[in-house]
Design a protein around this motif. Structure first.
Motif, short mmCIF file in Angstrom:
data_model
loop_
_atom_site.label_atom_id
_atom_site.label_comp_id
_atom_site.label_asym_id
_atom_site.label_seq_id
_atom_site.Cartn_x
_atom_site.Cartn_y
_atom_site.Cartn_z
N SER A 260 -7.84 4.55 -3.12
CA SER A 260 -8.09 4.61 -1.68
C SER A 260 -7.54 3.36 -1.01
N GLU A 261 -7.40 3.44 0.31
CA GLU A 261 -6.92 2.28 1.08
C GLU A 261 -7.85 1.08 0.85
N VAL B 226 -7.25 -0.42 -2.61
CA VAL B 226 -6.02 -1.22 -2.67
C VAL B 226 -6.26 -2.58 -2.02
N ARG C 56 0.84 -1.20 0.00
CA ARG C 56 0.00 0.00 0.00
C ARG C 56 0.88 1.26 0.00
N ASP C 57 1.95 1.18 0.77
CA ASP C 57 2.88 2.32 0.84
C ASP C 57 3.55 2.56 -0.51
N SER C 58 3.92 1.47 -1.19
CA SER C 58 4.56 1.61 -2.51
C SER C 58 3.61 2.25 -3.49
N LEU C 59 2.34 1.81 -3.48
CA LEU C 59 1.36 2.37 -4.42
C LEU C 59 1.10 3.85 -4.14
N SER C 60 1.13 4.22 -2.89
CA SER C 60 0.82 5.61 -2.54
C SER C 60 1.89 6.58 -3.06
N ARG C 61 3.07 6.03 -3.41
CA ARG C 61 4.15 6.89 -3.91
C ARG C 61 4.34 6.79 -5.42
N ALA D 39 -1.37 6.13 -7.00
CA ALA D 39 -1.42 6.92 -5.76
C ALA D 39 -2.81 7.44 -5.43
N THR D 40 -3.73 7.43 -6.43
CA THR D 40 -5.08 7.96 -6.19
C THR D 40 -6.04 6.88 -5.67
N ARG E 33 2.97 7.59 -9.18
CA ARG E 33 2.07 8.40 -9.98
C ARG E 33 1.64 7.65 -11.24
#
Length: 311
Positions: free
Chosen positions: A220-221, A224, A173-178, A217-218, A180
């Motif tokens: 939502s938790e 994901v 989840r952290d990787s996806l949030s960074r 990154a767009t 683009r």
DNA sequence: GGAATAACCTGGATGC
DNA sequence: TGCATCCAGGTTATTC
């Protein structure tokens, strides 16, 4: 094309036949099958002849076969990647040459006797190599089928796959949030999550109702988490059905095809009705390949309308 | 350093 | 019938 389920089917087929076997002979017929190997074909042959294989291990789409340790030598493994069209077949010793046969290993197994393990590859994108084993950064088992916390150096950058017990959803989840980039591109990035290729990326995104072009990154938790559930479901179902075979390019170690192609919802189904809403599935160009999705179920969040191609 | 793209490769399908 | 072209896509080096 060999993705996680297809590679796992191959690993599971090889494991009982080669674990404990001694490599009695090696024949490199085409050195292009050794593009990952640092030395020549004869060097490869020398490095593994008379070595004993201890297991068949997989992480993502990579396979490796750890070799029993020799005094004063680093721990090593034979690594293998099937690329686009690679196959590893088990045949009787002395069997006739296979089509596109690149490397043949003669094995002597204490229970199964003499066998031939044959690496075939039509497009020569796959390869074998001998590589050093190094400790895993997280101290967990290197891959599926082996308990040791080590991994070939060339596989070190490959992330854990979603079926790996040590896979971290938090890290994913952290990787996806960074990122683009489009979510589909990220799913295909083996350093973020391994084992997913073009087919299962399309299938998972359809199941999670996520547009392939949506920036990672767009998401939502919740989205994901939903995606991860669907990725695992798709991979496990494909695994249970023996993988996806469109043609002779993917078969198990006995040369048999899998059945998951019959269960595909979007991949290769351009123009056919979506299983949820009956809207025709579309196919769009995506970095030298194709994406298949339902334009209704998988809404494009950025409202960009990609150019669709006819079937 | 992250993101995007090209190159590698063969054989089946398609078009002319 | 035969030839030319397109297409499939996993990984990695290169470029932006």
């Amino acid at each position: 094309m060999p993705e996680l389920p297809e590679v796992e089917v191959v690993r599971a087929g090889l494991a009982p036949a080669i674990s404990g076997a001694t490599i009695s002979g090696v024949n490199v017929l085409d050195e292009r099958a050794l593009t990952r190997h640092a030395g020549s074909g004869s060097d490869f042959e020398r490095a593994i002849t008379q070595r004993r294989v201890s297991a068949a291990v997989r992480r993502g789409k990579f396979l490796w076969f750890p070799l029993e340790t020799v005094p004063h030598m680093p721990e090593e493994a034979i690594i293998g990647h099937l690329g686009m069209s690679g196959q590893i077949l088990l045949r009787a010793s002395g069997s006739s040459r296979e089509r596109h046969e690149r490397v043949r290993l003669d094995l002597e197994h204490p229970e199964h006797g003499e066998l031939a393990m044959i690496f075939c590859d039509q497009r020569t994108f796959g390869s074998l190599a001998v590589d050093a084993l190094v400790p895993t950064p997280d101290s967990a088992a290197g891959g599926y089928g082996w308990s040791a916390a080590s991994i070939p150096r060339q596989v070190l950058h490959i992330a854990r796959d979603p079926l790996d017990p040590a896979f971290s959803e938090l890290h994913f989840r952290d990787s996806l949030s960074r990122k683009r980039s489009a979510i589909k591109r990220v799913l295909l990035d083996q350093s973020v999550v391994s084992g997913i290729g073009n087919i299962y990326a399309d299938e998972s995104l359809w199941a999670a109702a996520i547009h392939p072009e949506q920036p990672a990154a767009t998401l939502s938790e919740r989205a994901v988490s939903m995606l991860l559930v669907e990725v695992r479901a798709v991979l496990e179902k494909a695994l249970a059905e023996g993988g996806t075979s469109f043609d002779a390019q993917y078969v198990n170690v006995n040369g048999q095809a899998g059945y998951f192609a019959h269960s595909l919802n979007v991949y290769g189904r351009t123009g056919e009705p979506c299983g949820r809403c009956s809207t025709p599935i579309v196919r769009v160009s995506f970095t030298n390949r194709s994406s298949h999705y339902c334009p209704k179920c998988q809404q494009d969040p950025s409202s960009r309308r990609p150019h669709t191609q006819s079937p």
